[in-house]
Design an enzyme around this catalytic site. Sequence first.
Site, PDB file in Angstrom:
ATOM      1  CE  LYS A   1      -4.121  -2.023   2.097  1.00 14.39           C
ATOM      2  NZ  LYS A   1      -5.258  -2.160   1.285  1.00 14.39           N
TER       3      LYS A   1
ATOM      4  CE  LYS B   1      -5.869  -8.103  -1.175  1.00 15.57           C
ATOM      5  NZ  LYS B   1      -7.281  -8.019  -0.794  1.00 15.57           N
TER       6      LYS B   1
ATOM      7  CE  LYS C   1     -13.219  -3.990   2.145  1.00 13.40           C
ATOM      8  NZ  LYS C   1     -12.010  -3.631   2.906  1.00 13.40           N
TER       9      LYS C   1
END
Length: 327
Positions: free
Chosen positions: A111, A194, A197
């Site tokens: 991230k 992956k 959301k």
Amino acid sequence: MERILSAIKPTGKLTLGNYIGALSHFKDFQDQGESFIFIADLHALTLPIEPEDLRNNSRDIAAFYLASGLDPKKTTMFLQSSVSAHAELNAIVQNYLYMGELKRMTQFKDKCSKMADTAIGMGIFAYPVLMAADILLYEATEVPVGEDQAQHVELCRDLVRRFNHRYGEILKMPKAVVPKVGARIMSLTDPSKKMSKSDQKGDIFLLDDPKTMRKKIMSAKTDMGPTVTDDPVGKPGIHNLLNIYASLDGTTIEEAAKRFEGFRYGEFKKAVADKLDEVMIPFRARYDQIIADKSYIEVLRQGAERAREVANKTLRKVQEAVGLLLI
Ligand code: ATP
Ligand code: MG
């Protein structure tokens, strides 16, 4: 008896990955032991999010929990922010995990690797610390997660060893439970990534209408060669679709691969889309009903009460162990 704990963070619209990796298993847990399932709303603040989105996403998750068959009589369902012990235990256990350990976490690297240090909030870095507090408060023995979160549970186990070594048997040792099928659903446009959301591309969202879902499946990225065989390395797109089919059908990838061996991609994708309709249409209808009647609100209120009782007991034990004066 097992104590089971799991959560989803309201960072965005839920995806098929969240359904397969998490939601679809929750119902079974409530029959295996005492289960605590929450909405990790404090965790959702670790990356910028609009207040209105956070509120809506939280309501959605509550409704999806109930739509997936969670029974409030068997499962304690609550919002993380309703139980202040999460933040209080976090403040204590953060002192027993180290910078070096947190820096090595794959999720943090995924991230934040492209972000400047000045843009990375403390919360995203310390995410596994709060997650450890979440797990430990409920003395969870089993933590069902997709593969992406297993590393955080491992870190929590290190913390328990370290803490108990110093203070005695205070914290309960948890263990990650990763489903055999569907632990890692990949993006449909890029099967090397992956499905998440918070990363909108290539995802199937649980609130997509059936036509949109079908379109996304039919245009999913596939691989060289005209027909289906299972080859995770050479045919990652097909492997991902087989994984999706197997998870929704409750079978194994090997079984699914056998069933579709030699199918042309178009035919196979149609079968995956049909399977998705079969599962998602009734699921969506239950969600619509719960969102409309707002029954989730009372469930969350009562869940928070029960959660506070359990969490505060553990918190006191820890406060006492480390030497805080309880007066
Ligand atoms: P974010 O991008 O905000 O991290 P996410 O889609 O990864 O969102 P989480 O809230 O991190 O969702 O995780 C909720 C649950 O869903 C966890 O148990 C996680 O392991 C599982 N999960 C998330 N993505 C997938 C996936 N692609 N395949 C299988 N399980 C998944
Ligand atoms: Mg995630």
